[in-house]
Design an enzyme around this catalytic site. Sequence first.
Site, mmCIF file in Angstrom:
data_model
loop_
_atom_site.group_PDB
_atom_site.id
_atom_site.type_symbol
_atom_site.label_atom_id
_atom_site.label_comp_id
_atom_site.label_asym_id
_atom_site.label_seq_id
_atom_site.Cartn_x
_atom_site.Cartn_y
_atom_site.Cartn_z
ATOM 1 N N LYS A 23 0.834 -1.210 0.000
ATOM 2 C CA LYS A 23 0.000 0.000 0.000
ATOM 3 C C LYS A 23 0.868 1.260 0.000
ATOM 4 C CE LYS A 23 -4.207 -1.199 2.603
ATOM 5 N NZ LYS A 23 -4.989 -0.796 3.791
ATOM 6 N N GLU B 216 -6.363 -2.511 15.855
ATOM 7 C CA GLU B 216 -7.293 -3.614 15.609
ATOM 8 C C GLU B 216 -8.463 -3.126 14.743
ATOM 9 O OE1 GLU B 216 -9.878 -7.023 17.908
ATOM 10 O OE2 GLU B 216 -8.936 -5.433 19.091
ATOM 11 N N ASP C 281 -9.110 1.665 4.442
ATOM 12 C CA ASP C 281 -9.552 0.294 4.659
ATOM 13 C C ASP C 281 -10.201 -0.178 3.367
ATOM 14 O OD1 ASP C 281 -9.651 -1.972 6.284
ATOM 15 O OD2 ASP C 281 -11.767 -1.681 6.689
HETATM 16 P P1 ITT Z 1 -3.406 -1.819 6.934
HETATM 17 O O1 ITT Z 1 -2.157 -1.880 7.769
HETATM 18 O O2 ITT Z 1 -3.471 -0.573 6.109
HETATM 19 O O3 ITT Z 1 -4.675 -2.057 7.716
HETATM 20 P P2 ITT Z 1 -4.103 -4.326 5.577
HETATM 21 O O4 ITT Z 1 -3.195 -5.219 4.788
HETATM 22 O O5 ITT Z 1 -4.709 -4.852 6.843
HETATM 23 O O6 ITT Z 1 -3.255 -2.999 5.838
HETATM 24 P P3 ITT Z 1 -6.817 -3.641 4.624
HETATM 25 O O7 ITT Z 1 -7.327 -3.886 5.991
HETATM 26 O O8 ITT Z 1 -7.161 -2.351 3.982
HETATM 27 O O9 ITT Z 1 -5.199 -3.816 4.578
HETATM 28 O O10 ITT Z 1 -7.291 -4.772 3.601
HETATM 29 C C1 ITT Z 1 -7.859 -5.986 4.018
HETATM 30 C C2 ITT Z 1 -7.441 -7.073 3.092
HETATM 31 O O11 ITT Z 1 -8.001 -6.841 1.799
HETATM 32 C C3 ITT Z 1 -5.949 -7.218 2.862
HETATM 33 O O12 ITT Z 1 -5.386 -8.053 3.841
HETATM 34 C C4 ITT Z 1 -5.881 -7.847 1.479
HETATM 35 O O13 ITT Z 1 -6.053 -9.237 1.581
HETATM 36 C C5 ITT Z 1 -7.115 -7.274 0.796
HETATM 37 N N1 ITT Z 1 -6.742 -6.115 -0.047
HETATM 38 C C6 ITT Z 1 -6.723 -4.801 0.302
HETATM 39 N N2 ITT Z 1 -6.332 -4.044 -0.732
HETATM 40 C C7 ITT Z 1 -6.083 -4.892 -1.758
HETATM 41 C C8 ITT Z 1 -5.637 -4.732 -3.085
HETATM 42 O O14 ITT Z 1 -5.336 -3.536 -3.589
HETATM 43 N N3 ITT Z 1 -5.500 -5.809 -3.846
HETATM 44 C C9 ITT Z 1 -5.789 -7.051 -3.372
HETATM 45 N N4 ITT Z 1 -6.198 -7.291 -2.126
HETATM 46 C C10 ITT Z 1 -6.350 -6.224 -1.320
#
Ligand code: ITT
Length: 198
Positions: free
Chosen positions: A12, A40, A69
């Site tokens: 990200k 969390e 998110d």
């Molecule tokens: P944060 O530290 O920003 O919370 P995270 O990896 O937990 O990072 P999110 O909660 O936003 O990210 O996303 C939840 C899940 O959705 C993440 O673990 C991925 O499996 C999926 N996801 C998010 N963005 C994605 C993307 O651009 N492409 C594919 N999968 C994605």
Amino acid sequence: MKILLATNNKHKVNEIKNILNLINLELLTLNDLNLNVEVEEDKDTLNGNALKKAEEIYKISHLPTLADDTGLFVDALNGEPGVYSSRYSGENATYESNCKKLLLNLKEIPDLNRYAHFKTIVCYYIFKDEYFFFDGIMNGKIISENRGNNGFGYDPVFVPDGFDKTYAEMTDEEKNSVSHRGKAFQKVKEFLVNKIII
Ligand code: ITT
């Protein structure tokens, strides 16, 4: 101007830095500030989680903070995994185990019915109790096997509308130019340029 990115997800960070490449903006990461914080994500909406992440990090850093998110919403699964995308396959979920579970749950669903969309909500938390939301959606389909090695999460199984390759078969620039997160952060960029005049 300094803005802190409230994420521990390196993919990200790369995507967002490529979009918010403004001359007067210094984008800091949690890593840059040696902040080892895990917020969390226990809300039942993307907005709730994005706000919680941004607010908690703002309270620690006192810097304007951006948090997103994101969830993958699959029509044939009544919107699952949605807000719970990160732990779809359980507490110790990995990107691989989540994709595997998704493909398994869609095994009987024909190609024509595998519609899905990614949705991102960004919260820009500027001062105490002053924040703005931005959204981005990309529609597409879930294919029946993993394809590609770029990106993260569900990228290998998602083909965005108008393309015949998965997000994981795209370069970062290609994904950013069409993706849910790309669209949401383009709105953030316009906001920063127009309203705040950095
Ligand atoms: P944060 O530290 O920003 O919370 P995270 O990896 O937990 O990072 P999110 O909660 O936003 O990210 O996303 C939840 C899940 O959705 C993440 O673990 C991925 O499996 C999926 N996801 C998010 N963005 C994605 C993307 O651009 N492409 C594919 N999968 C994605």
